[in-house]
Structure formats: C-alpha cells, structure tokens
Design a protein around this motif. Structure first.
Motif, PDB file in Angstrom:
ATOM      1  N   SER A 216       0.828  -1.205   0.000  1.00 23.64           N
ATOM      2  CA  SER A 216       0.000   0.000   0.000  1.00 23.64           C
ATOM      3  C   SER A 216       0.861   1.253   0.000  1.00 23.64           C
ATOM      4  O   SER A 216       0.590   2.223  -0.721  1.00 23.64           O
ATOM      5  N   PHE A 217       1.909   1.246   0.804  1.00 23.27           N
ATOM      6  CA  PHE A 217       2.814   2.389   0.871  1.00 23.27           C
ATOM      7  C   PHE A 217       3.480   2.642  -0.471  1.00 23.27           C
ATOM      8  O   PHE A 217       3.514   3.769  -0.969  1.00 23.27           O
ATOM      9  N   ALA A 218       4.010   1.585  -1.087  1.00 25.07           N
ATOM     10  CA  ALA A 218       4.687   1.739  -2.374  1.00 25.07           C
ATOM     11  C   ALA A 218       3.729   2.254  -3.442  1.00 25.07           C
ATOM     12  O   ALA A 218       4.093   3.115  -4.254  1.00 25.07           O
ATOM     13  N   CYS A 219       2.499   1.744  -3.437  1.00 23.97           N
ATOM     14  CA  CYS A 219       1.500   2.203  -4.417  1.00 23.97           C
ATOM     15  C   CYS A 219       1.071   3.636  -4.169  1.00 23.97           C
ATOM     16  O   CYS A 219       0.754   4.372  -5.110  1.00 23.97           O
ATOM     17  N   GLY A 220       1.040   4.029  -2.906  1.00 31.10           N
ATOM     18  CA  GLY A 220       0.506   5.338  -2.544  1.00 31.10           C
ATOM     19  C   GLY A 220       1.463   6.495  -2.718  1.00 31.10           C
ATOM     20  O   GLY A 220       1.055   7.657  -2.600  1.00 31.10           O
ATOM     21  N   LEU A 221       2.714   6.225  -2.995  1.00 25.38           N
ATOM     22  CA  LEU A 221       3.673   7.301  -3.223  1.00 25.38           C
ATOM     23  C   LEU A 221       3.383   7.997  -4.554  1.00 25.38           C
ATOM     24  O   LEU A 221       2.738   7.418  -5.439  1.00 25.38           O
ATOM     25  N   PRO A 222       3.852   9.231  -4.729  1.00 21.90           N
ATOM     26  CA  PRO A 222       3.692   9.891  -6.030  1.00 21.90           C
ATOM     27  C   PRO A 222       4.246   9.014  -7.148  1.00 21.90           C
ATOM     28  O   PRO A 222       5.194   8.241  -6.950  1.00 21.90           O
ATOM     29  N   SER A 223       3.640   9.106  -8.318  1.00 25.73           N
ATOM     30  CA  SER A 223       3.922   8.163  -9.399  1.00 25.73           C
ATOM     31  C   SER A 223       5.363   8.217  -9.899  1.00 25.73           C
ATOM     32  O   SER A 223       5.819   7.285 -10.564  1.00 25.73           O
ATOM     33  N   HIS A 224       6.099   9.288  -9.574  1.00 26.68           N
ATOM     34  CA  HIS A 224       7.499   9.355 -10.004  1.00 26.68           C
ATOM     35  C   HIS A 224       8.455   8.750  -8.983  1.00 26.68           C
ATOM     36  O   HIS A 224       9.660   8.697  -9.218  1.00 26.68           O
ATOM     37  N   VAL A 225       7.918   8.269  -7.849  1.00 25.43           N
ATOM     38  CA  VAL A 225       8.750   7.720  -6.773  1.00 25.43           C
ATOM     39  C   VAL A 225       8.692   6.198  -6.837  1.00 25.43           C
ATOM     40  O   VAL A 225       7.621   5.597  -6.709  1.00 25.43           O
ATOM     41  N   ASN A 226       9.848   5.568  -7.033  1.00 26.00           N
ATOM     42  CA  ASN A 226       9.930   4.109  -7.121  1.00 26.00           C
ATOM     43  C   ASN A 226      10.696   3.541  -5.928  1.00 26.00           C
ATOM     44  O   ASN A 226      11.821   3.944  -5.652  1.00 26.00           O
ATOM     45  N   ILE A 227      10.085   2.610  -5.234  1.00 29.08           N
ATOM     46  CA  ILE A 227      10.787   1.842  -4.209  1.00 29.08           C
ATOM     47  C   ILE A 227      11.434   0.654  -4.928  1.00 29.08           C
ATOM     48  O   ILE A 227      10.784  -0.336  -5.226  1.00 29.08           O
ATOM     49  N   ASP A 228      12.713   0.758  -5.241  1.00 29.82           N
ATOM     50  CA  ASP A 228      13.370  -0.336  -5.965  1.00 29.82           C
ATOM     51  C   ASP A 228      13.222  -1.645  -5.206  1.00 29.82           C
ATOM     52  O   ASP A 228      12.853  -2.670  -5.787  1.00 29.82           O
ATOM     53  N   GLU A 229      13.537  -1.625  -3.927  1.00 35.07           N
ATOM     54  CA  GLU A 229      13.399  -2.826  -3.119  1.00 35.07           C
ATOM     55  C   GLU A 229      13.144  -2.444  -1.671  1.00 35.07           C
ATOM     56  O   GLU A 229      13.679  -1.460  -1.172  1.00 35.07           O
ATOM     57  N   MET A 230      12.316  -3.231  -1.019  1.00 34.50           N
ATOM     58  CA  MET A 230      11.986  -3.008   0.378  1.00 34.50           C
ATOM     59  C   MET A 230      12.155  -4.325   1.119  1.00 34.50           C
ATOM     60  O   MET A 230      11.422  -5.279   0.873  1.00 34.50           O
ATOM     61  N   ILE A 231      13.162  -4.388   1.984  1.00 36.12           N
ATOM     62  CA  ILE A 231      13.402  -5.570   2.801  1.00 36.12           C
ATOM     63  C   ILE A 231      12.688  -5.361   4.130  1.00 36.12           C
ATOM     64  O   ILE A 231      12.928  -4.375   4.820  1.00 36.12           O
ATOM     65  N   VAL A 232      11.818  -6.290   4.490  1.00 36.92           N
ATOM     66  CA  VAL A 232      11.030  -6.113   5.710  1.00 36.92           C
ATOM     67  C   VAL A 232      11.049  -7.407   6.508  1.00 36.92           C
ATOM     68  O   VAL A 232      10.704  -8.473   6.005  1.00 36.92           O
ATOM     69  N   ARG A 233      11.538  -7.294   7.735  1.00 32.91           N
ATOM     70  CA  ARG A 233      11.622  -8.433   8.640  1.00 32.91           C
ATOM     71  C   ARG A 233      11.018  -8.046   9.979  1.00 32.91           C
ATOM     72  O   ARG A 233      10.967  -6.868  10.338  1.00 32.91           O
ATOM     73  N   PRO A 234      10.620  -9.047  10.776  1.00 32.35           N
ATOM     74  CA  PRO A 234      10.264  -8.741  12.161  1.00 32.35           C
ATOM     75  C   PRO A 234      11.523  -8.376  12.943  1.00 32.35           C
ATOM     76  O   PRO A 234      12.637  -8.806  12.579  1.00 32.35           O
ATOM     77  N   VAL A 235      11.359  -7.617  14.002  1.00 32.24           N
ATOM     78  CA  VAL A 235      12.503  -7.240  14.826  1.00 32.24           C
ATOM     79  C   VAL A 235      13.236  -8.481  15.340  1.00 32.24           C
ATOM     80  O   VAL A 235      14.464  -8.486  15.499  1.00 32.24           O
ATOM     81  N   ALA A 236      12.505  -9.549  15.586  1.00 33.72           N
ATOM     82  CA  ALA A 236      13.106 -10.769  16.120  1.00 33.72           C
ATOM     83  C   ALA A 236      14.007 -11.489  15.116  1.00 33.72           C
ATOM     84  O   ALA A 236      14.729 -12.411  15.492  1.00 33.72           O
ATOM     85  N   GLN A 237      13.955 -11.089  13.855  1.00 29.30           N
ATOM     86  CA  GLN A 237      14.774 -11.740  12.833  1.00 29.30           C
ATOM     87  C   GLN A 237      15.828 -10.749  12.354  1.00 29.30           C
ATOM     88  O   GLN A 237      15.580  -9.901  11.511  1.00 29.30           O
ATOM     89  N   ALA A 238      17.043 -10.896  12.862  1.00 29.07           N
ATOM     90  CA  ALA A 238      18.107  -9.967  12.506  1.00 29.07           C
ATOM     91  C   ALA A 238      18.679 -10.248  11.127  1.00 29.07           C
ATOM     92  O   ALA A 238      19.219  -9.360  10.468  1.00 29.07           O
ATOM     93  N   ALA A 239      18.591 -11.473  10.688  1.00 27.40           N
ATOM     94  CA  ALA A 239      19.071 -11.878   9.370  1.00 27.40           C
ATOM     95  C   ALA A 239      18.374 -13.176   9.008  1.00 27.40           C
ATOM     96  O   ALA A 239      17.667 -13.765   9.834  1.00 27.40           O
ATOM     97  N   GLN A 240      18.589 -13.640   7.787  1.00 30.86           N
ATOM     98  CA  GLN A 240      17.927 -14.862   7.349  1.00 30.86           C
ATOM     99  C   GLN A 240      18.230 -16.034   8.280  1.00 30.86           C
ATOM    100  O   GLN A 240      17.378 -16.878   8.535  1.00 30.86           O
ATOM    101  N   HIS A 241      19.440 -16.074   8.817  1.00 31.88           N
ATOM    102  CA  HIS A 241      19.869 -17.189   9.651  1.00 31.88           C
ATOM    103  C   HIS A 241      19.900 -16.845  11.140  1.00 31.88           C
ATOM    104  O   HIS A 241      20.309 -17.677  11.950  1.00 31.88           O
ATOM    105  N   LYS A 242      19.459 -15.640  11.512  1.00 31.55           N
ATOM    106  CA  LYS A 242      19.557 -15.197  12.908  1.00 31.55           C
ATOM    107  C   LYS A 242      18.182 -14.788  13.399  1.00 31.55           C
ATOM    108  O   LYS A 242      17.690 -13.693  13.091  1.00 31.55           O
ATOM    109  N   VAL A 243      17.544 -15.687  14.165  1.00 29.74           N
ATOM    110  CA  VAL A 243      16.204 -15.440  14.682  1.00 29.74           C
ATOM    111  C   VAL A 243      16.226 -15.565  16.201  1.00 29.74           C
ATOM    112  O   VAL A 243      16.678 -16.576  16.750  1.00 29.74           O
ATOM    113  N   HIS A 244      15.734 -14.525  16.872  1.00 32.75           N
ATOM    114  CA  HIS A 244      15.642 -14.545  18.333  1.00 32.75           C
ATOM    115  C   HIS A 244      14.353 -15.249  18.718  1.00 32.75           C
ATOM    116  O   HIS A 244      13.261 -14.864  18.290  1.00 32.75           O
ATOM    117  N   ARG A 245      14.448 -16.277  19.540  1.00 36.57           N
ATOM    118  CA  ARG A 245      13.286 -17.101  19.870  1.00 36.57           C
ATOM    119  C   ARG A 245      12.923 -17.008  21.350  1.00 36.57           C
ATOM    120  O   ARG A 245      12.583 -17.995  21.988  1.00 36.57           O
TER     121      ARG A 245
END
Length: 262
Positions: A216-245
């Motif tokens: 929704s955020f990416a779509c809602g930006l002005p049409s000239h603004v491109n989010i090339d990539e958005m990496i989104v993780r939970p705070v508990a996941q510091a990296a693909q291999h590092k998860v706080h349990r």
C-alpha cells in the motif's frame, strides 16, 4: 468531477499475503482483481471487497486467455503467487519440487507480466513483485526456494532496466519471516508440527497485513517515486539465519494503530 477507478491485479489472492494485499488495496480505493486457483475462496473475498475473481493458475502456459475480453485495464500488478516445497538438502531434494517452485514463483510472474505489460505501459502503472529475503542468502534446506526467489529478484532487476525511460514503476518487496496459515504448512505437506516449529518462540513474526501495508505504501507514493526494493523483517529476525526465539518484552500491546501513511 469523477475519477476513473484504478485496478489492481493480485495473484495468489486466495489466502495469506495475497488476500491481505487485495484487502488493503481495496481499502485504498482500487478495484481489485483477485487471481488464484481456488475459485470459491477468491469468489467470497472478491464479493466482500467489491472486486473481480478470476480463477486461474499462473503455472498454466495459457493463463493469459483467462483475461481475454476484459473490460478493464491493469494499473497495478502485484505478483504474489508463490511458495516453497520441502526443506531437503541439495543432495537429496526432489527435482520436481525445484521445478514446481520455479514454475510458480518465476515463470508465473513472467506470464502475468507478459499478460499485463501493455496495460501497465498505457496506464503508467506499477509492477510489485513479492520476493523474499530468501533471495538474499542461502540457508540449509532452502536451496530450491532461495533459487526460485533469486529468480524473481533477477527478473525484477532486469525488467526495471528494460523499462528505463518508460513511466512504469517496478518494485520488489522482500519479506522475511511471515506467519500465515498456509505457507509453512504447504512447505511441509501438511505436517502441522514442523510448520509450527518454524515460528516457535518468535515474538511477533510479520503478519500478512504487515506486508500488505508495505505494498500500500509503495503504491501510494507519487507516481514518479519508485521503491526499488523493500526488505522487511520482524525485529526478532536480525538476518535470514539469525532469529531470536525468546520474548522481546514490548512496552505496547500487540494491536497498535498503523502508521498514518496507511
């Protein structure tokens, strides 16, 4: 003065992240076209959202025919159909699983892009591909899925370069750990115990709606603004291999208002 209704096509819309994206974009004022194999599921959700249900399988080489004769044009294409199968190591993984993952994640995205690219060029629209942090780093037992999502990442980057000079946005959203009803269950072929173990002890993994908010955020930006990539993780996941349990001891309750931009 009336404004023309914008149309968003969302694949994988029968459950999980896809259904949440369709719901969120409908709330943003889009007419949503829900695409998935399960006709009854998308039919019910489309009726609730005032949208359109198209029962189609993105792995079908002739999927484009399902959209022939439509009286609408696509302004936003969200390629969300995908998934993982199995968690075996490379040496013993089933090649059929690898092939199925590539077909739905990569070739399914290509098929939908080829179906709607002319619309997106005409409407100066947006492509949003739902990739994964699995595209950023390999992990044990995840080679097939990582390879498939790396394919989505590669085609997204190539598409952006190929459309340089055209007023079309090309966005990649890479979610980390998202707890949905079906992703892990499908991956482990219905083994509920193995599926639940993926999220065991994790304090607030992402929800499907968290990812939908990003779309929704990416779509809602002005049409000239491109989010090339958005990496989104939970705070508990510091990296693909590092998860706080263990608990993170949040001060606020779980149900918090969304940011103002959603």
């Amino acid at each position: 003065m009336t404004h023309e209704v914008r149309t968003a096509v969302v694949t994988g819309a029968s459950s999980g992240i896809g259904a949440a994206i369709a719901t969120r974009l409908a709330g943003d004022g889009y007419r949503v076209v829900l695409v998935a194999r399960r006709r009854e599921r998308i039919g019910e959700l489309a009726a609730a959202l005032g949208g359109i249900a198209v029962a189609a399988d993105v792995t079908d080489p002739d999927v484009a025919r399902r959209f022939a004769g439509r009286d609408w044009r696509c302004d936003v294409l969200v390629n969300c159909a995908g998934g993982a199968l199995g968690a075996e190591p490379v040496g013993t993984g089933a090649v059929a699983d690898w092939s199925a993952m590539y077909d739905v994640n990569v070739l399914g995205t290509v098929r939908m892009l080829q179906t709607f690219l002319d619309d997106l060029l005409e409407r100066q629209g947006a492509v949003i591909n739902i990739s994964s942090t699995a595209a950023l780093a390999g992990y044990e037992g995840g080679a097939g899925y990582c390879a498939a999502k790396s394919g989505v990442r590669a085609l997204t980057q190539s598409l952006r370069l190929e459309l340089a000079g055209k007023p079309v946005r090309v966005v990649e959203i890479l979610p980390g750990m998202v707890h949905t009803d079906e992703f892990a269950l499908n991956r482990f072929r219905g083994d509920a115990g193995r599926a639940q173990a993926v999220y065991q002890g994790v304090d607030r993994p992402l929800t499907a709606d968290d990812v939908a908010r990003c779309v929704s955020f990416a779509c809602g930006l002005p049409s000239h603004v491109n989010i090339d990539e958005m990496i989104v993780r939970p705070v508990a996941q510091a990296a693909q291999h590092k998860v706080h349990r263990e608990r993170l001891h949040w001060n606020e309750p779980l149900a918090v208002p969304g940011p103002r931009w959603v």
